[in-house]
Motif scaffolding. Structure first.
Motif, mmCIF file in Angstrom:
data_model
loop_
_atom_site.group_PDB
_atom_site.id
_atom_site.type_symbol
_atom_site.label_atom_id
_atom_site.label_comp_id
_atom_site.label_asym_id
_atom_site.label_seq_id
_atom_site.Cartn_x
_atom_site.Cartn_y
_atom_site.Cartn_z
ATOM 1 N N ALA A 252 0.743 -1.224 -0.062
ATOM 2 C CA ALA A 252 -0.036 0.069 -0.052
ATOM 3 C C ALA A 252 1.027 1.385 -0.120
ATOM 4 N N GLU A 253 0.345 2.279 -0.684
ATOM 5 C CA GLU A 253 1.266 3.428 -0.758
ATOM 6 C C GLU A 253 0.324 4.690 -0.521
ATOM 7 N N LEU A 254 1.361 5.716 0.027
ATOM 8 C CA LEU A 254 0.358 7.008 0.271
ATOM 9 C C LEU A 254 1.539 8.315 -0.224
ATOM 10 N N ILE A 255 1.172 8.993 -1.372
ATOM 11 C CA ILE A 255 1.959 9.734 -1.696
ATOM 12 C C ILE A 255 1.538 11.073 -1.563
ATOM 13 N N SER A 256 2.340 12.012 -1.026
ATOM 14 C CA SER A 256 2.035 13.435 -0.482
ATOM 15 C C SER A 256 3.151 14.198 -1.247
ATOM 16 N N LEU B 112 14.439 8.334 2.327
ATOM 17 C CA LEU B 112 14.881 8.815 3.729
ATOM 18 C C LEU B 112 15.036 8.332 5.081
ATOM 19 N N THR B 113 14.283 7.343 5.362
ATOM 20 C CA THR B 113 14.364 6.512 6.427
ATOM 21 C C THR B 113 12.998 5.542 6.572
ATOM 22 N N GLY B 114 12.799 4.860 7.480
ATOM 23 C CA GLY B 114 11.642 3.838 7.466
ATOM 24 C C GLY B 114 11.818 2.821 8.966
ATOM 25 N N GLY B 115 11.014 1.643 8.848
ATOM 26 C CA GLY B 115 11.056 0.990 9.852
ATOM 27 C C GLY B 115 11.007 -0.430 9.191
ATOM 28 N N ALA B 116 11.765 -1.303 9.911
ATOM 29 C CA ALA B 116 11.761 -2.870 9.371
ATOM 30 C C ALA B 116 11.795 -3.696 10.515
ATOM 31 N N TRP B 117 12.447 -4.858 10.496
ATOM 32 C CA TRP B 117 12.706 -5.700 11.972
ATOM 33 C C TRP B 117 12.704 -4.991 13.068
ATOM 34 N N TYR C 224 4.394 2.139 26.937
ATOM 35 C CA TYR C 224 4.985 2.876 26.169
ATOM 36 C C TYR C 224 4.701 2.336 24.626
ATOM 37 N N ILE C 225 4.431 3.372 23.706
ATOM 38 C CA ILE C 225 4.759 3.198 22.289
ATOM 39 C C ILE C 225 5.921 3.572 21.673
ATOM 40 N N ARG C 226 6.695 2.770 21.207
ATOM 41 C CA ARG C 226 8.105 3.191 20.575
ATOM 42 C C ARG C 226 7.945 2.874 19.197
ATOM 43 N N GLU C 227 8.582 4.108 18.577
ATOM 44 C CA GLU C 227 8.943 3.878 16.936
ATOM 45 C C GLU C 227 10.349 3.929 16.721
ATOM 46 N N GLN C 228 11.065 3.189 15.779
ATOM 47 C CA GLN C 228 12.354 3.175 15.592
ATOM 48 C C GLN C 228 12.667 3.330 14.127
ATOM 49 N N LEU C 229 13.249 4.637 13.716
ATOM 50 C CA LEU C 229 13.467 5.044 12.225
ATOM 51 C C LEU C 229 14.689 4.475 11.831
ATOM 52 N N THR C 230 15.111 4.063 10.879
ATOM 53 C CA THR C 230 16.453 3.588 10.476
ATOM 54 C C THR C 230 17.241 5.170 10.161
ATOM 55 N N LEU C 231 18.623 4.851 10.265
ATOM 56 C CA LEU C 231 19.525 5.760 9.880
ATOM 57 C C LEU C 231 20.655 5.331 9.098
ATOM 58 N N ARG D 139 5.694 3.853 1.695
ATOM 59 C CA ARG D 139 5.290 2.470 1.179
ATOM 60 C C ARG D 139 5.378 1.415 2.172
ATOM 61 N N ILE D 140 4.183 0.611 2.337
ATOM 62 C CA ILE D 140 4.203 -0.297 3.153
ATOM 63 C C ILE D 140 4.039 -1.979 2.654
ATOM 64 N N SER D 141 4.804 -2.632 2.947
ATOM 65 C CA SER D 141 4.911 -4.071 2.509
ATOM 66 C C SER D 141 3.723 -4.923 2.935
ATOM 67 N N LYS D 142 3.071 -5.820 2.227
ATOM 68 C CA LYS D 142 2.262 -6.507 2.745
ATOM 69 C C LYS D 142 2.534 -8.000 3.130
ATOM 70 N N GLY D 143 3.834 -8.177 2.894
ATOM 71 C CA GLY D 143 4.560 -9.243 3.192
ATOM 72 C C GLY D 143 4.366 -9.920 4.729
ATOM 73 N N GLN D 144 5.152 -11.061 5.216
ATOM 74 C CA GLN D 144 4.987 -11.709 6.394
ATOM 75 C C GLN D 144 6.058 -11.018 7.229
ATOM 76 N N SER D 145 6.808 -9.746 6.936
ATOM 77 C CA SER D 145 7.691 -9.367 7.813
ATOM 78 C C SER D 145 7.431 -7.769 7.571
ATOM 79 N N TRP D 146 7.687 -6.715 8.808
ATOM 80 C CA TRP D 146 7.120 -5.452 8.944
ATOM 81 C C TRP D 146 8.372 -4.701 8.025
ATOM 82 N N ASP D 147 7.797 -3.921 7.087
ATOM 83 C CA ASP D 147 8.589 -3.094 6.195
ATOM 84 C C ASP D 147 8.109 -1.971 5.719
ATOM 85 N N VAL D 148 8.277 -0.524 6.102
ATOM 86 C CA VAL D 148 7.795 0.565 5.774
ATOM 87 C C VAL D 148 8.805 1.524 5.504
ATOM 88 N N SER D 149 8.831 2.204 4.532
ATOM 89 C CA SER D 149 9.868 3.213 4.044
ATOM 90 C C SER D 149 9.210 4.537 3.565
#
Length: 778
Positions: A101-105, A129-134, A170-177, A111-121
């Motif tokens: 699924a994709e959101l364009i602004s 720019l950044t994103g979230g994975a495992w 707590y809610i935690r988000e970790q964004l890649t560098l 972009r969010i992967s619909k696979g069996q592992s978490w992948d947001v970019s």
């Protein structure tokens, strides 16, 4: 907060459920919503109980993506809310394909992967720019071991302490560098300018400039890769910047909900512009506030005779003075804040203020949001419920700062009106600006009028305080005429300038701390910055004082202020008089340029005083520079920070011109220069234009008549632009210079005013006529 124990384990006492699978993906015309599970779901039996998160992605404006992460929806929603300027009509482009699924602004894409592992970019024009994975997005709970041990810890909730936080989820988000990526911002931070490797807690405190504490904590950072992240909460947000997990920025918020905005842009200037569109643009300070301010200082002895002697002394020495500030003791001791003058020291305040204003001076007075028990306002505040209360319904009081003081509850509209009436009475008397001191160490075991949660209110309090005061000044004096001198702030506080750096010491190390803090603050959306010239604590040596005068006048706002001693230059040495005069007049001559840059800051949101990385993120040498800065688009300033008088700075590519000495310096290299006290590297950018006015003594003057528009190092085929405004921020002229070979063609808005056009490094100087165009042959 650190939750990891190395790569594989978590800290003892915490249970962490990581986002693993986007189990359901639902889209609308405006958003994407995910049901996220902490494991890959293979059969229905695996859906019985356990943690799930609901994450919604949307967009409030172009190149801004909002991320809302929710665990329990039934949690209390009594946290104060930042006042955001979201575009309710903006619609991003949403796609929902089989694999993603994709959101364009705008040019920013989620972009969010619909696979069996978490992948947001997140990408901008195809660049990641950044994103979230495992092991990125997660819900964290304290387990019984930690909860039982914490309950035995003492929770000391006195006025000046940092109380234990009773919350346990707590809610935690970790964004890649990325490799080599640098992180900046989080408000006014006096620690290392690049925040990689640091733990940053968003928690306002009165710690001075020599500690990791901050008067102005902002839950926003920018990256050298060209994006920003803003957490939409005044709560105690904790960041681990390449520290807990060295390849990520970890963002932790207590409770059941976290919302943040990922902000893209063509460059860091555009990112900051997008951020301030969301949280508010800096207001434009009055033109006269850019001139020199003189203060009584804090605990010094002063009365009308002392004040007049200082003002006379500045005039006798030909040092243009624009603003005079009365610090705390304009009110009687033990009675702060009362809004009443101490008539034993100032027998006739209205007459005194009129005499000062007749000399062309603006007037500033000190206040804070605390009401001492001996203040004439205290009993009324108690009777009408205008103060923050203890849980048992009594008024919160402390003997710290002022004996028996209470704290105004700005969540109560009637209390706001009551406090505002005191400010308005000062305006009617002739006061034109207010120093809003304090507002950082707000207690958390208290009750607010509107039921706001007290821990998030700790940071948010300053917003309500400064907004209340600023709005009185704006309503009384009009648009672009309000000015605070504020110490505390949170997100959105940039709308109420000016902010100063707090309690610094009278030494070079503290001067460097002040620069770092200012650059961090301005990287967090604040447009204007000042500081106590010569240092607040102790008394500077003449050497430090003179160097700080140069730095102070080459800041957006310039105030002489101290604690136990006066800051007039003749008390240091006679050369200090010469230095202060020189740099005050230089700033006065620069007002056509500076005020145009201030107008741009207010309109666009790009800070007027800013770190080199904001303009030169593509130059690796600029990523770490924290002892020099850009003052507007076209001036680079490098204060002298040592007793040897040596300035050490870096110049990006091109030929830069020192506007004080006229020296031309090839860039693309580091430079070391020994400077006299009448020198500080102030360098005009290649392919730029600086307008110098016919300054005499008043910073509000005709910025165009008899001005000199100077063109610096215009390359063949290049062009440069500038604008000139009047003191009311009305545009007087647009001007463009274009070079072709040995010819420079200058076109400008037709005007009846006469000014000159000069080319730096040559003897070429022509008088502009009324045609709107001149040609200069080199």
């Amino acid at each position: 907060m650190k939750f990891s124990d190395g790569f594989w384990l978590n800290q003892r006492g915490y249970e962490v459920d990581y986002a693993v699978q986007a189990y359901e993906v639902t889209t609308t015309d405006h958003s994407i919503t995910l049901l996220v599970t902490p494991q890959t779901i293979y059969n229905r039996a695996m859906t019985l109980g356990g943690v799930t998160l609901e994450i919604t992605y949307s967009s409030t404006q172009e190149n801004v993506i909002r991320v809302s992460i929710q665990h329990f929806k039934g949690a209390l929603h009594n946290e104060p809310k930042f006042e955001l300027h979201a575009d309710q009509g903006y619609t991003p482009k949403i796609t929902n394909e089989q694999d993603y699924a994709e959101l364009i602004s705008g040019d920013t894409v989620l972009r969010i992967s619909k696979g069996q592992s978490w992948d947001v970019s997140y990408t901008y024009k195809g660049k990641r720019l950044t994103g979230g994975a495992w092991r990125s997005t997660s819900y964290i709970q304290e387990n019984r071991f930690r909860a039982e041990n914490r309950c035995h810890a003492k929770c000391d909730d006195t006025f000046w302490s940092d109380p234990a936080d009773p919350r346990s989820t707590y809610i935690r988000e970790q964004l890649t560098l990325s490799v080599g990526e640098c992180i900046y911002g989080f408000g006014e931070k006096f620690t290392t300018f690049v925040k990689n490797g640091q733990t940053v807690d968003i928690w306002n405190a009165d710690g001075g400039t020599c500690s990791e504490q901050s008067y102005k904590s902002i839950p926003f950072y920018i990256s050298s890769r060209g994006y920003g992240v803003f957490v939409n909460s005044p709560d105690r947000i904790s960041y681990e910047v390449a520290s807990d997990t060295v390849s990520k920025v970890s963002i932790t918020k207590p409770g059941e909900f976290l919302e943040y905005f990922l902000i893209g842009g063509e460059n860091l200037q555009q990112v900051l512009s997008n951020y301030t569109t969301l949280t508010g643009k800096p207001a434009l300070p009055p033109a006269n506030t850019f001139g020199l301010w003189l203060s009584t200082s804090f605990t010094t002895t002063y009365d009308e005779e002392t004040v007049t002697s200082f003002i006379d002394g500045m005039a006798q020495r030909d040092i243009p003075l624009q603003m005079f500030h009365f610090d705390c003791f304009w009110m009687k001791e033990y009675e702060w804040t009362s809004f009443r003058w101490d008539t034993t020291q100032f027998p006739d305040p209205p007459a005194m203020l009129k005499r000062l204003k007749d000399r062309g001076l603006g007037i500033c007075v000190w206040i804070n949001p605390y009401i001492a028990q001996r203040s004439c306002l205290f009993d009324e505040g108690v009777e009408k419920g205008y103060f923050i209360k203890n849980p048992d319904g009594s008024v919160f009081q402390t003997d710290m700062w002022q004996p028996g003081m209470a704290i105004v509850d700005f969540t109560n509209p009637a209390a706001c009106d009551w406090f505002a009436a005191g400010i308005r009475s000062l305006c009617e008397m002739g006061v034109t600006a207010i120093k809003t001191d304090f507002g950082e160490r707000i207690p958390t075991n208290v009750v607010y009028y509107d039921g706001s949660a007290p821990i998030p209110m700790h940071n948010y309090y300053t917003y309500l305080y400064n907004k209340t005061v600023f709005n009185v000044l704006k309503d009384y004096y009009g648009e672009n005429k309000a000015c605070l001198f504020a110490r505390s702030a949170t997100a959105g506080g940039q709308q109420f300038p000016v902010h100063w750096g707090g309690d610094c010491s009278a030494e070079y190390s503290s001067m460097a701390e002040t620069i770092r803090g200012g650059l961090s603050l301005c990287a967090s959306g604040f447009g204007f910055f000042s500081h106590d010239i010569g240092g607040f604590e102790a008394t500077a040596s003449p050497d430090v004082y003179k160097r700080w005068c140069a730095f102070g006048l080459m800041s957006t706002h310039s105030r002489l202020h101290g604690s136990t001693s006066y800051r007039v230059p003749w008390l240091f040495d006679e050369e200090s008089v010469d230095v202060l005069r020189f740099f005050t007049k230089l700033k006065g001559r620069l007002m056509p340029y500076l005020y145009a840059q201030a107008v741009k800051t207010a309109a666009v949101g790009v800070p007027m005083m800013r770190a080199m990385v904001i303009d030169y993120a593509e130059d690796p040498a600029c990523l770490y520079l924290d002892r020099q800065y850009m003052l507007g688009d076209n001036l680079l300033c490098a204060p002298v920070l040592n007793e040897e008088g040596t300035a050490e700075f870096y110049l990006p590519e091109g030929v830069w011109t020192d506007i004080i000495t006229g020296e031309e310096i090839q860039g693309g290299r580091y430079v070391r220069r020994t400077c006299s006290y009448l020198e500080m590297p102030v360098l005009a950018r290649p392919n730029s234009i600086i307008t110098y006015g016919a300054f005499q003594s008043d910073f509000e003057y005709d910025y165009l008549t008899d001005a000199t528009v100077t063109i610096y190092q215009l390359s063949d085929g290049a062009s440069a632009q500038t604008s000139v405004y009047d003191k009311e921020a009305n545009k007087l002229m647009d001007l463009t210079a274009e070079r072709a070979g040995s010819t420079i063609t200058v076109t400008y808005t037709k005007t009846t005013q006469t000014f000159k056009i000069a080319v730096a490094g040559t003897d070429k100087c022509v008088t502009a006529d009324g045609s709107g165009s001149v040609t200069i042959t080199l």
